[in-house]
Scaffold this active site. Structure first.
Site, PDB file in Angstrom:
ATOM      1  N   THR A 101      -4.589 -49.006 -77.430  1.00 41.69           N
ATOM      2  CA  THR A 101      -5.610 -49.498 -78.249  1.00 41.69           C
ATOM      3  C   THR A 101      -6.753 -49.026 -78.241  1.00 41.69           C
ATOM      4  OG1 THR A 101      -5.903 -51.273 -76.517  1.00 41.69           O
ATOM      5  CG2 THR A 101      -4.327 -51.968 -78.393  1.00 41.69           C
ATOM      6  N   GLY A 103      -9.914 -49.460 -77.451  1.00 41.76           N
ATOM      7  CA  GLY A 103     -10.692 -49.678 -76.203  1.00 41.76           C
ATOM      8  C   GLY A 103     -10.262 -48.806 -75.177  1.00 41.76           C
ATOM      9  N   GLU A 107     -13.408 -46.409 -73.598  1.00 44.92           N
ATOM     10  CA  GLU A 107     -13.734 -46.618 -72.497  1.00 44.92           C
ATOM     11  C   GLU A 107     -13.197 -45.618 -71.484  1.00 44.92           C
ATOM     12  OE1 GLU A 107     -12.247 -50.530 -71.022  1.00 44.92           O
ATOM     13  OE2 GLU A 107     -13.099 -51.570 -72.973  1.00 44.92           O
ATOM     14  N   HIS A 259       4.722 -53.096 -79.678  1.00 44.86           N
ATOM     15  CA  HIS A 259       5.537 -53.287 -81.062  1.00 44.86           C
ATOM     16  C   HIS A 259       5.551 -51.774 -81.732  1.00 44.86           C
ATOM     17  CE1 HIS A 259       6.307 -53.911 -85.179  1.00 44.86           C
ATOM     18  NE2 HIS A 259       7.171 -54.994 -84.928  1.00 44.86           N
ATOM     19  N   GLY A 299      17.653 -53.011 -82.666  1.00 41.31           N
ATOM     20  CA  GLY A 299      18.095 -51.600 -82.382  1.00 41.31           C
ATOM     21  C   GLY A 299      16.669 -50.908 -81.926  1.00 41.31           C
ATOM     22  N   LYS A 300      15.804 -51.568 -81.605  1.00 38.06           N
ATOM     23  CA  LYS A 300      14.683 -50.722 -80.749  1.00 38.06           C
ATOM     24  C   LYS A 300      14.820 -50.216 -79.370  1.00 38.06           C
ATOM     25  CE  LYS A 300      11.531 -53.829 -83.444  1.00 38.06           C
ATOM     26  NZ  LYS A 300      10.560 -55.025 -83.343  1.00 38.06           N
TER      27      LYS A 300
END
Length: 331
Positions: A101, A103, A107, A259, A299-300
């Site tokens: 992400t 940040g 950072e 995800h 199926g991931k």
């Protein structure tokens, strides 16, 4: 009908069926502290220690099988001291790509110039706000860090706009992050080592954070002239999973990074290895809390994949995972 004492005893002392399994026992500190053996003891300690031991073994197998390892990390991993563990993996080319992400990006850059400070989970928010101090859990971040980041990042945005005007080039988040790593030119930085070692850092929520704030101010009154190409990164990440002989996932935290990585591997009928480290629960039906078995239904994660979820604080579990599986694997 009232049970007899014999019947009650038979109920309590029900005979066990034959069952084979490894014994449960912890580390014997009488032998002194041998760190490698201490880490190995997790696998037979029980509860989440056993899951962490399994995670270490899976991470070792990823390297032994020479799979492409994709590391996902939420921004709080970089807020904390996990930044140095992530940088180590990028510095020694132990991961193929990162998904973070925004940040985590800003950072990482800020920490090349300023420290984040120990604070308190119970510190009053209004009082901190009056002092210009932001709180991330029990970590304090004075606002002058973000004022400096604006001075660092605004010239980069101007350069991107100029390229866009002259060449029609619209940069993707991974290209912008690579440029940031090159500009900061600091060996303490994840972004620096990633660009140096050609490890892309993907950021599917690039406008969420100080980066997005700066883009807003930069574009204000300019008809939103500067554009960012999110679609090309989406395509590039999926292509990387498709091009890999096999893939392995290590995901710190959850949400969009989890995800994004799982979804990219759906295009190849799933990753071969998956390690989740987070505190999210599955009862709300969110992808954040979803266990590896749920990802298999999409199926991931491949049907025969080796997987584990370590439920707990990553500031404890991730450094132990790196120590157990990567610390002696410098490339």
């Amino acid at each position: 009908m009232k049970k007899t004492s014999k019947q009650a005893k038979a109920s309590i002392f029900k005979k066990s069926a034959k069952h084979s399994g490894k014994p449960v026992f912890g580390y014997d500190f009488n032998q002194g502290l041998e760190f490698k053996k201490f880490l190995e003891s997790f696998s037979h300690t029980g509860f989440q220690a056993t899951n962490l031991g399994k995670a270490i073994e899976i991470a070792k197998k990823m390297q032994k099988d020479n799979v492409d390892i994709f590391l996902g990390a939420t921004s709080n991993q970089v807020s904390s001291g996990n930044r140095e563990a992530i940088r180590y993996l990028a510095e020694h080319k132990l991961v193929k790509a990162l998904v973070v992400t925004t940040g985590a990006v800003e950072e990482d850059i800020i920490k090349t110039k300023f420290d984040f400070l120990h604070g308190d989970f119970r510190a009053g928010g209004a009082k901190l706000r009056a002092k210009g101090i932001n709180r991330i859990g029990n970590i304090f971040v004075p606002n002058n860090r973000y004022i400096w980041f604006e001075k660092f990042f605004q010239p980069i945005l101007a350069l991107l706009r100029e390229k866009q005007r002259k060449e029609g080039k619209i940069f993707s988040p991974s290209e912008i992050i690579s440029l940031m790593g090159k500009k900061i030119n600091d060996e303490s930085s994840i972004c620096f080592w990633a660009q140096k070692n050609n490890i892309p850092i993907f950021c599917p929520a690039f406008m969420d954070g100080a980066v997005g704030d700066n883009v807003f101010f930069f574009n204000y009154g300019k008809a939103q002239e500067l554009k960012v190409d999110q679609a090309s990164d989406h395509h590039k990440l999926i292509e990387m999973t498709l091009d890999a002989k096999e893939t392995g996932l290590i995901i710190l935290g959850a949400g969009v990074v989890k995800h994004t990585l799982c979804n990219a591997n759906m295009f190849r009928e799933g990753t071969k290895y998956a390690i989740y480290l987070n505190t999210a629960i599955e009862q709300d039906g969110s992808d954040s809390g979803a266990e590896p078995e749920e990802a298999k239904s999409w199926g991931k994660i491949s049907a025969k994949a080796q997987t584990v979820k370590v439920f707990g604080d990553t500031t404890i579990n991730f450094p132990l995972l790196v120590a157990g599986a990567f610390a002696d694997k410098k490339k």
